[in-house]
Design a protein around this motif. Sequence first.
Motif, PDB file in Angstrom:
ATOM      1  N   THR A   1      32.395  47.651  46.096  1.00 18.30           N
ATOM      2  CA  THR A   1      32.561  48.667  45.059  1.00 18.30           C
ATOM      3  C   THR A   1      33.924  49.337  45.212  1.00 18.30           C
ATOM      4  OG1 THR A   1      30.181  49.098  44.901  1.00 18.30           O
ATOM      5  CG2 THR A   1      31.655  50.820  44.119  1.00 18.30           C
ATOM      6  N   VAL A   2      34.287  49.668  46.453  1.00 20.86           N
ATOM      7  CA  VAL A   2      35.607  50.253  46.720  1.00 20.86           C
ATOM      8  C   VAL A   2      36.712  49.274  46.340  1.00 20.86           C
ATOM      9  CG1 VAL A   2      37.162  51.100  48.519  1.00 20.86           C
ATOM     10  CG2 VAL A   2      34.751  51.777  48.541  1.00 20.86           C
ATOM     11  N   LEU A   3      36.557  48.014  46.712  1.00 21.80           N
ATOM     12  CA  LEU A   3      37.587  47.022  46.417  1.00 21.80           C
ATOM     13  C   LEU A   3      37.749  46.777  44.914  1.00 21.80           C
ATOM     14  CD1 LEU A   3      36.934  44.371  49.219  1.00 21.80           C
ATOM     15  CD2 LEU A   3      38.804  46.030  49.077  1.00 21.80           C
ATOM     16  N   THR A   4      36.674  46.955  44.147  1.00 17.66           N
ATOM     17  CA  THR A   4      36.772  46.799  42.695  1.00 17.66           C
ATOM     18  C   THR A   4      37.804  47.763  42.113  1.00 17.66           C
ATOM     19  OG1 THR A   4      34.464  46.087  42.545  1.00 17.66           O
ATOM     20  CG2 THR A   4      35.484  46.876  40.519  1.00 17.66           C
ATOM     21  N   GLY A   5      37.855  48.968  42.656  1.00 19.43           N
ATOM     22  CA  GLY A   5      38.827  49.943  42.178  1.00 19.43           C
ATOM     23  C   GLY A   5      40.259  49.584  42.502  1.00 19.43           C
ATOM     24  N   SER A   6      40.464  48.582  43.381  1.00 24.53           N
ATOM     25  CA  SER A   6      41.812  48.169  43.769  1.00 24.53           C
ATOM     26  C   SER A   6      42.289  46.917  43.039  1.00 24.53           C
ATOM     27  CB  SER A   6      41.866  47.907  45.287  1.00 24.53           C
ATOM     28  OG  SER A   6      41.456  49.051  46.016  1.00 24.53           O
ATOM     29  N   ALA A   7      41.473  46.362  42.148  1.00 24.49           N
ATOM     30  CA  ALA A   7      41.841  45.127  41.447  1.00 24.49           C
ATOM     31  C   ALA A   7      43.069  45.356  40.572  1.00 24.49           C
ATOM     32  CB  ALA A   7      40.668  44.652  40.602  1.00 24.49           C
ATOM     33  N   TRP A   8      43.964  44.354  40.507  1.00 25.93           N
ATOM     34  CA  TRP A   8      45.214  44.503  39.779  1.00 25.93           C
ATOM     35  C   TRP A   8      45.363  43.500  38.631  1.00 25.93           C
ATOM     36  CZ3 TRP A   8      44.446  42.591  44.599  1.00 25.93           C
ATOM     37  CH2 TRP A   8      44.775  41.248  44.817  1.00 25.93           C
ATOM     38  N   SER A   9      44.417  42.563  38.517  1.00 28.75           N
ATOM     39  CA  SER A   9      44.507  41.561  37.455  1.00 28.75           C
ATOM     40  C   SER A   9      43.117  41.015  37.176  1.00 28.75           C
ATOM     41  CB  SER A   9      45.433  40.420  37.875  1.00 28.75           C
ATOM     42  OG  SER A   9      44.876  39.716  38.981  1.00 28.75           O
ATOM     43  N   LEU A  10      43.008  40.223  36.122  1.00 24.43           N
ATOM     44  CA  LEU A  10      41.727  39.603  35.800  1.00 24.43           C
ATOM     45  C   LEU A  10      41.263  38.697  36.932  1.00 24.43           C
ATOM     46  CD1 LEU A  10      39.403  38.860  33.910  1.00 24.43           C
ATOM     47  CD2 LEU A  10      40.902  37.149  32.860  1.00 24.43           C
ATOM     48  N   THR A  11      42.165  37.901  37.492  1.00 22.87           N
ATOM     49  CA  THR A  11      41.797  36.978  38.574  1.00 22.87           C
ATOM     50  C   THR A  11      41.291  37.717  39.797  1.00 22.87           C
ATOM     51  OG1 THR A  11      43.441  35.365  37.816  1.00 22.87           O
ATOM     52  CG2 THR A  11      42.631  35.138  40.072  1.00 22.87           C
ATOM     53  N   SER A  12      42.019  38.760  40.195  1.00 20.93           N
ATOM     54  CA  SER A  12      41.589  39.527  41.371  1.00 20.93           C
ATOM     55  C   SER A  12      40.240  40.194  41.123  1.00 20.93           C
ATOM     56  CB  SER A  12      42.633  40.575  41.743  1.00 20.93           C
ATOM     57  OG  SER A  12      42.756  41.562  40.735  1.00 20.93           O
ATOM     58  N   MET A  13      40.026  40.689  39.902  1.00 21.76           N
ATOM     59  CA  MET A  13      38.759  41.334  39.578  1.00 21.76           C
ATOM     60  C   MET A  13      37.616  40.327  39.626  1.00 21.76           C
ATOM     61  SD  MET A  13      37.227  44.189  38.745  1.00 21.76           S
ATOM     62  CE  MET A  13      38.312  45.363  37.909  1.00 21.76           C
ATOM     63  N   ILE A  14      37.833  39.128  39.105  1.00 25.12           N
ATOM     64  CA  ILE A  14      36.790  38.095  39.117  1.00 25.12           C
ATOM     65  C   ILE A  14      36.416  37.720  40.548  1.00 25.12           C
ATOM     66  CG2 ILE A  14      36.327  35.668  38.592  1.00 25.12           C
ATOM     67  CD1 ILE A  14      37.863  36.055  35.980  1.00 25.12           C
ATOM     68  N   VAL A  15      37.423  37.537  41.411  1.00 20.04           N
ATOM     69  CA  VAL A  15      37.160  37.173  42.808  1.00 20.04           C
ATOM     70  C   VAL A  15      36.383  38.276  43.518  1.00 20.04           C
ATOM     71  CG1 VAL A  15      38.229  36.706  45.052  1.00 20.04           C
ATOM     72  CG2 VAL A  15      39.158  35.641  42.984  1.00 20.04           C
ATOM     73  N   ILE A  16      36.807  39.518  43.318  1.00 20.17           N
ATOM     74  CA  ILE A  16      36.134  40.650  43.967  1.00 20.17           C
ATOM     75  C   ILE A  16      34.696  40.775  43.498  1.00 20.17           C
ATOM     76  CG2 ILE A  16      36.077  43.175  44.126  1.00 20.17           C
ATOM     77  CD1 ILE A  16      39.158  43.086  44.106  1.00 20.17           C
ATOM     78  N   ARG A  17      34.492  40.646  42.187  1.00 19.40           N
ATOM     79  CA  ARG A  17      33.138  40.793  41.653  1.00 19.40           C
ATOM     80  C   ARG A  17      32.237  39.629  42.100  1.00 19.40           C
ATOM     81  NH1 ARG A  17      31.775  45.666  40.392  1.00 19.40           N
ATOM     82  NH2 ARG A  17      30.251  44.924  38.873  1.00 19.40           N
ATOM     83  N   PHE A  18      32.817  38.428  42.247  1.00 21.16           N
ATOM     84  CA  PHE A  18      32.040  37.297  42.745  1.00 21.16           C
ATOM     85  C   PHE A  18      31.586  37.545  44.182  1.00 21.16           C
ATOM     86  CE2 PHE A  18      31.906  33.241  45.063  1.00 21.16           C
ATOM     87  CZ  PHE A  18      30.914  32.583  44.350  1.00 21.16           C
ATOM     88  N   LEU A  19      32.506  37.988  45.041  1.00 23.03           N
ATOM     89  CA  LEU A  19      32.155  38.297  46.429  1.00 23.03           C
ATOM     90  C   LEU A  19      31.214  39.489  46.501  1.00 23.03           C
ATOM     91  CD1 LEU A  19      35.657  37.786  48.101  1.00 23.03           C
ATOM     92  CD2 LEU A  19      33.693  36.230  48.142  1.00 23.03           C
ATOM     93  N   PHE A  20      31.358  40.416  45.568  1.00 28.33           N
ATOM     94  CA  PHE A  20      30.448  41.555  45.437  1.00 28.33           C
ATOM     95  C   PHE A  20      29.019  41.033  45.277  1.00 28.33           C
ATOM     96  CE2 PHE A  20      30.514  46.013  43.326  1.00 28.33           C
ATOM     97  CZ  PHE A  20      29.225  46.290  43.737  1.00 28.33           C
ATOM     98  N   GLY A  21      28.843  40.063  44.375  1.00 25.28           N
ATOM     99  CA  GLY A  21      27.525  39.496  44.140  1.00 25.28           C
ATOM    100  C   GLY A  21      26.970  38.782  45.361  1.00 25.28           C
ATOM    101  N   ILE A  22      27.828  38.044  46.079  1.00 27.38           N
ATOM    102  CA  ILE A  22      27.401  37.384  47.315  1.00 27.38           C
ATOM    103  C   ILE A  22      26.879  38.411  48.314  1.00 27.38           C
ATOM    104  CG2 ILE A  22      28.236  36.145  49.363  1.00 27.38           C
ATOM    105  CD1 ILE A  22      27.961  34.246  47.119  1.00 27.38           C
ATOM    106  N   GLY A  23      27.623  39.507  48.480  1.00 27.10           N
ATOM    107  CA  GLY A  23      27.245  40.523  49.454  1.00 27.10           C
ATOM    108  C   GLY A  23      25.938  41.205  49.124  1.00 27.10           C
ATOM    109  N   GLU A  24      25.723  41.487  47.850  1.00 29.05           N
ATOM    110  CA  GLU A  24      24.525  42.236  47.446  1.00 29.05           C
ATOM    111  C   GLU A  24      23.308  41.340  47.251  1.00 29.05           C
ATOM    112  OE1 GLU A  24      23.004  45.060  43.761  1.00 29.05           O
ATOM    113  OE2 GLU A  24      25.144  44.625  43.953  1.00 29.05           O
ATOM    114  N   GLY A  25      23.532  40.030  47.139  1.00 32.48           N
ATOM    115  CA  GLY A  25      22.491  39.119  46.682  1.00 32.48           C
ATOM    116  C   GLY A  25      21.213  39.085  47.498  1.00 32.48           C
ATOM    117  N   GLY A  26      21.252  39.426  48.769  1.00 30.54           N
ATOM    118  CA  GLY A  26      20.047  39.346  49.585  1.00 30.54           C
ATOM    119  C   GLY A  26      19.116  40.532  49.444  1.00 30.54           C
ATOM    120  N   TYR A  27      19.515  41.556  48.665  1.00 33.00           N
ATOM    121  CA  TYR A  27      18.727  42.786  48.633  1.00 33.00           C
ATOM    122  C   TYR A  27      17.354  42.581  47.998  1.00 33.00           C
ATOM    123  CZ  TYR A  27      17.103  47.472  47.661  1.00 33.00           C
ATOM    124  OH  TYR A  27      16.332  48.596  47.598  1.00 33.00           O
ATOM    125  N   PHE A  28      17.303  41.976  46.811  1.00 33.34           N
ATOM    126  CA  PHE A  28      16.028  41.875  46.102  1.00 33.34           C
ATOM    127  C   PHE A  28      14.986  41.055  46.852  1.00 33.34           C
ATOM    128  CE2 PHE A  28      13.124  39.904  43.078  1.00 33.34           C
ATOM    129  CZ  PHE A  28      12.599  41.024  42.447  1.00 33.34           C
TER     130      PHE A  28
END
Length: 390
Positions: free
Chosen positions: A57-84
Motif C-alpha cells: 500500500t505504501v509502495l503504491t503511493g510511490s509509483a511513477w508510471s503505468l508499468t511501475s503501478m502494474i508491477v506494484i499492484r501485482f505484487l500487492f495481490g501476491i502478498g495479500e492473497g493468502g488472507y482469505f
Amino acid sequence: MLGITKDLGLSASATGVLLSSFFAGYALMQIPGGYLADRFGYRNVILISVLMWSVFTVLTGSAWSLTSMIVIRFLFGIGEGGYFPSGSKALASWFPQNERSRAMSFMLASGAIMGVITPILSTHLMTSVGWRSMFYMIGACGIVITLLLFFFLKERKADALPGMATEQAAVKPKAPLKTVLKTPMIWNLFLAYFSVYAINWGLNSWMPTYLVKARGLDMTSVGYLSAIPAFVGIFGMLLSGYILDKLPAGKDRLAAGILALVTGGLLYLMGSASSIPMFIAYQCLVGVFFAFISTLIASASLKSMPAELVGSANGFINTGAQVAGVLTPMLIGFMVDAFGGSYNAAFIMLVAFAALCAGALFTARAKPAAFSGLQARTAAYEESTGGTNI
C-alpha cells in the motif's frame, strides 16, 4: 482511482489493466495460500498477508508510471492473497458447523464496512492531501494492525473428537488440493463465485467512473452515493449468515440461484435507470443479493469439507472470484472504448454473469458421501457437548 488515472494520464483500457493487475497476483496466491494455511497454520499466513498488504500500500503511493503501478499492484495481490483461505480455516477451527455461515458473514462484512468508509474517506483524502499521501497513511495504519495481530491473534487447532480418530484418519487426505479438485460441488462453487464476483468487481471498479462520465456527477457526490449500496450490503451480509445457518442443506443453494436470476434483472434495470435515485436503489438490491450468494458460497466448504481441507478448498473457490477480478475490469474498459464511451454492453455482460451464477448453483451436487458421514458424526458430537468442535 479517478485521481490516479488523471495523474498518470490513463485511458479506459489502461485503467482496466491496472485494476486487474492486483487481482492477477491475488488469484495466483489463493491456492498456495490455502495450502500453506493447511500445512503451517492460519496465524502465520494471516500475519504475512496483512504485513505485505501494508508494505505494498505504501509502495503504491510511490509509483511513477503505468508499468511501475502494474508491477506494484501485482505484487500487492501476491502478498495479500493468502488472507482469505487462511481466514476461512481459522473460522473452521473456532466455530461449530451450525454457526459457520454467520462467522463467514462477519468476516465478509468487514469488507462491506470498508466499502462504506473507503469511498468517503478516499475522496476527501485525495482532494486534501493527494492520492500518494493517502496510500502512505493507509499503509502505516496497516503496519499498526499487523503488530496488534502479532500479539493477539492465536492459533487454535481442532482437537480430535473422542472415538473418531480412526474415521478422521480415513478421510484425511495426503494431497489436499487433489482431493478438493475431485469434489464436483467445489467446481460449481468455483464457477458461481467467479460469476457473482465478476458482477461485484465490475460494479465496484467502474461505477464511480460511470457516474462521473456517463451521469455527470462530481467526485464528492460519487463518494457519498457509492457508500449507500455498501452500507446496505453490511446488513445484507450479516442477515444472510443468520438465514443460511437456519436453511436446510440444498435449499440454500436453490434460494441463492433464484436470487442470482433476480440480480440479473436488477442489473438490466440499473443500465436503463432514468434517474440517479433509481440507479442507486437497484444497486442496493444487487448488493443485498450479492451478500446472500457470496456468503453461501464462501461458507459452503466450511460446512461440507473436513477441517484439513478447508484452507485448500476455499483457496481454490476464491481463485474464481479473483480471476473475475482480473478479467472483468479489463473487459469493461475495452468495451467502453470499443463502444465510444457507452456502458450498455458492459451491463449486458454483467447480466450474463448473473445467469451463469444461477446455473452453477442450481446444478451443484451434494457434498461427498465420504465426508458427509464424518460431518454428521461431528455435528452430533457438537450437539452433545454444547455446540463446540474444539
